[in-house]
Motif scaffolding. Sequence first.
Motif, PDB file in Angstrom:
ATOM      1  N   VAL A 105      18.259 -26.667 -18.822  1.00  0.00           N
ATOM      2  CA  VAL A 105      17.121 -27.177 -17.681  1.00  0.00           C
ATOM      3  C   VAL A 105      16.490 -25.715 -17.669  1.00  0.00           C
ATOM      4  O   VAL A 105      16.838 -25.147 -17.438  1.00  0.00           O
ATOM      5  CB  VAL A 105      18.045 -28.107 -15.982  1.00  0.00           C
ATOM      6  CG1 VAL A 105      19.054 -26.811 -15.708  1.00  0.00           C
ATOM      7  CG2 VAL A 105      17.239 -28.374 -15.707  1.00  0.00           C
ATOM      8  N   ARG A 158      23.198 -37.484 -17.468  1.00  0.00           N
ATOM      9  CA  ARG A 158      22.842 -37.650 -19.172  1.00  0.00           C
ATOM     10  C   ARG A 158      24.252 -37.913 -20.243  1.00  0.00           C
ATOM     11  O   ARG A 158      24.102 -38.422 -21.403  1.00  0.00           O
ATOM     12  CB  ARG A 158      22.105 -36.687 -19.861  1.00  0.00           C
ATOM     13  CG  ARG A 158      20.107 -37.268 -19.654  1.00  0.00           C
ATOM     14  CD  ARG A 158      19.768 -36.162 -20.412  1.00  0.00           C
ATOM     15  NE  ARG A 158      18.397 -36.332 -19.756  1.00  0.00           N
ATOM     16  CZ  ARG A 158      16.983 -35.577 -19.925  1.00  0.00           C
ATOM     17  NH1 ARG A 158      17.580 -34.384 -21.198  1.00  0.00           N
ATOM     18  NH2 ARG A 158      16.365 -35.899 -19.522  1.00  0.00           N
ATOM     19  N   ASN A 205       9.789 -32.901 -14.524  1.00  0.00           N
ATOM     20  CA  ASN A 205      10.311 -34.065 -14.339  1.00  0.00           C
ATOM     21  C   ASN A 205      11.150 -34.422 -12.896  1.00  0.00           C
ATOM     22  O   ASN A 205      11.394 -35.432 -12.148  1.00  0.00           O
ATOM     23  CB  ASN A 205      11.682 -34.266 -14.979  1.00  0.00           C
ATOM     24  CG  ASN A 205      11.839 -33.684 -16.250  1.00  0.00           C
ATOM     25  OD1 ASN A 205      11.787 -33.162 -16.754  1.00  0.00           O
ATOM     26  ND2 ASN A 205      12.165 -34.831 -17.323  1.00  0.00           N
ATOM     27  N   ASP A 206      11.188 -33.478 -11.541  1.00  0.00           N
ATOM     28  CA  ASP A 206      12.242 -33.582 -10.632  1.00  0.00           C
ATOM     29  C   ASP A 206      10.971 -31.863  -9.846  1.00  0.00           C
ATOM     30  O   ASP A 206      10.421 -31.524 -10.067  1.00  0.00           O
ATOM     31  CB  ASP A 206      13.539 -34.223 -10.676  1.00  0.00           C
ATOM     32  CG  ASP A 206      13.916 -34.036  -9.579  1.00  0.00           C
ATOM     33  OD1 ASP A 206      12.853 -34.690  -8.476  1.00  0.00           O
ATOM     34  OD2 ASP A 206      14.854 -35.201  -9.445  1.00  0.00           O
ATOM     35  N   PRO A 230      14.531 -31.095 -18.922  1.00  0.00           N
ATOM     36  CA  PRO A 230      14.158 -31.282 -17.710  1.00  0.00           C
ATOM     37  C   PRO A 230      13.619 -30.006 -17.104  1.00  0.00           C
ATOM     38  O   PRO A 230      14.005 -28.861 -16.938  1.00  0.00           O
ATOM     39  CB  PRO A 230      15.241 -31.519 -16.551  1.00  0.00           C
ATOM     40  CG  PRO A 230      16.134 -32.219 -18.031  1.00  0.00           C
ATOM     41  CD  PRO A 230      15.907 -30.889 -19.047  1.00  0.00           C
ATOM     42  N   LYS A 242      21.950 -35.182 -11.810  1.00  0.00           N
ATOM     43  CA  LYS A 242      20.972 -36.249 -12.000  1.00  0.00           C
ATOM     44  C   LYS A 242      20.758 -36.431 -13.486  1.00  0.00           C
ATOM     45  O   LYS A 242      20.285 -37.015 -14.516  1.00  0.00           O
ATOM     46  CB  LYS A 242      19.767 -36.072 -11.338  1.00  0.00           C
ATOM     47  CG  LYS A 242      19.196 -37.387 -11.429  1.00  0.00           C
ATOM     48  CD  LYS A 242      18.147 -37.440  -9.887  1.00  0.00           C
ATOM     49  CE  LYS A 242      16.689 -37.892 -10.446  1.00  0.00           C
ATOM     50  NZ  LYS A 242      15.797 -38.246  -9.462  1.00  0.00           N
ATOM     51  N   TRP A 243      19.805 -34.935 -13.988  1.00  0.00           N
ATOM     52  CA  TRP A 243      19.492 -34.822 -14.912  1.00  0.00           C
ATOM     53  C   TRP A 243      19.978 -33.979 -16.623  1.00  0.00           C
ATOM     54  O   TRP A 243      19.370 -34.493 -17.364  1.00  0.00           O
ATOM     55  CB  TRP A 243      18.697 -33.680 -14.753  1.00  0.00           C
ATOM     56  CG  TRP A 243      17.107 -34.023 -14.004  1.00  0.00           C
ATOM     57  CD1 TRP A 243      16.568 -34.385 -12.815  1.00  0.00           C
ATOM     58  CD2 TRP A 243      15.882 -35.056 -14.444  1.00  0.00           C
ATOM     59  NE1 TRP A 243      15.884 -34.769 -12.243  1.00  0.00           N
ATOM     60  CE2 TRP A 243      15.120 -35.320 -13.398  1.00  0.00           C
ATOM     61  CE3 TRP A 243      15.785 -35.977 -15.881  1.00  0.00           C
ATOM     62  CZ2 TRP A 243      13.986 -36.605 -13.425  1.00  0.00           C
ATOM     63  CZ3 TRP A 243      14.687 -36.603 -15.829  1.00  0.00           C
ATOM     64  CH2 TRP A 243      13.985 -37.289 -14.676  1.00  0.00           C
TER      65      TRP A 243
END
Length: 145
Positions: free
Chosen positions: A69, A142, A119-120, A97, A137-138
Amino acid sequence: TAQPESIVTQYTLLEEAKQSVRILLAEDNPASQKLARLMLSKAGYSVSVAGNGRQAVDMYLKTPDKFDVIFMDVQMPDMDGLQAARSIRQAGFEQVPIIAMTANAMEGDREECLSAGMNDYVTKPVRRDVVYEVIKKWILARENL
């Protein structure tokens, strides 16, 4: 005597998964870098810091498998977070992400970040619980934990 079997819970799986999450943090402010690195590594995440967007793009493109990430400050000198996110996406990396970090929680900022390929979005000052939720969440969700 028989050893008691260790019980594997969702919590232990989550903790083990956290140990394997590798974060690229793009942040130009040394104090913010230090604070974010401390917060994330204290939580068990592995953190690499890039001092600006260009450095983040270079680090990611050289070793994309090294990061799960990217937390990207939006306002940085040389290359801002929006340009950096676009560069990573244009290089064909759609899966990683990219989470925007910005002090500008203005109307339209979220959309601008998302349209740049992020993405966020988290606002500064970054709160630990918010960062953990975004990672969960990311990344962790997953991996079906």
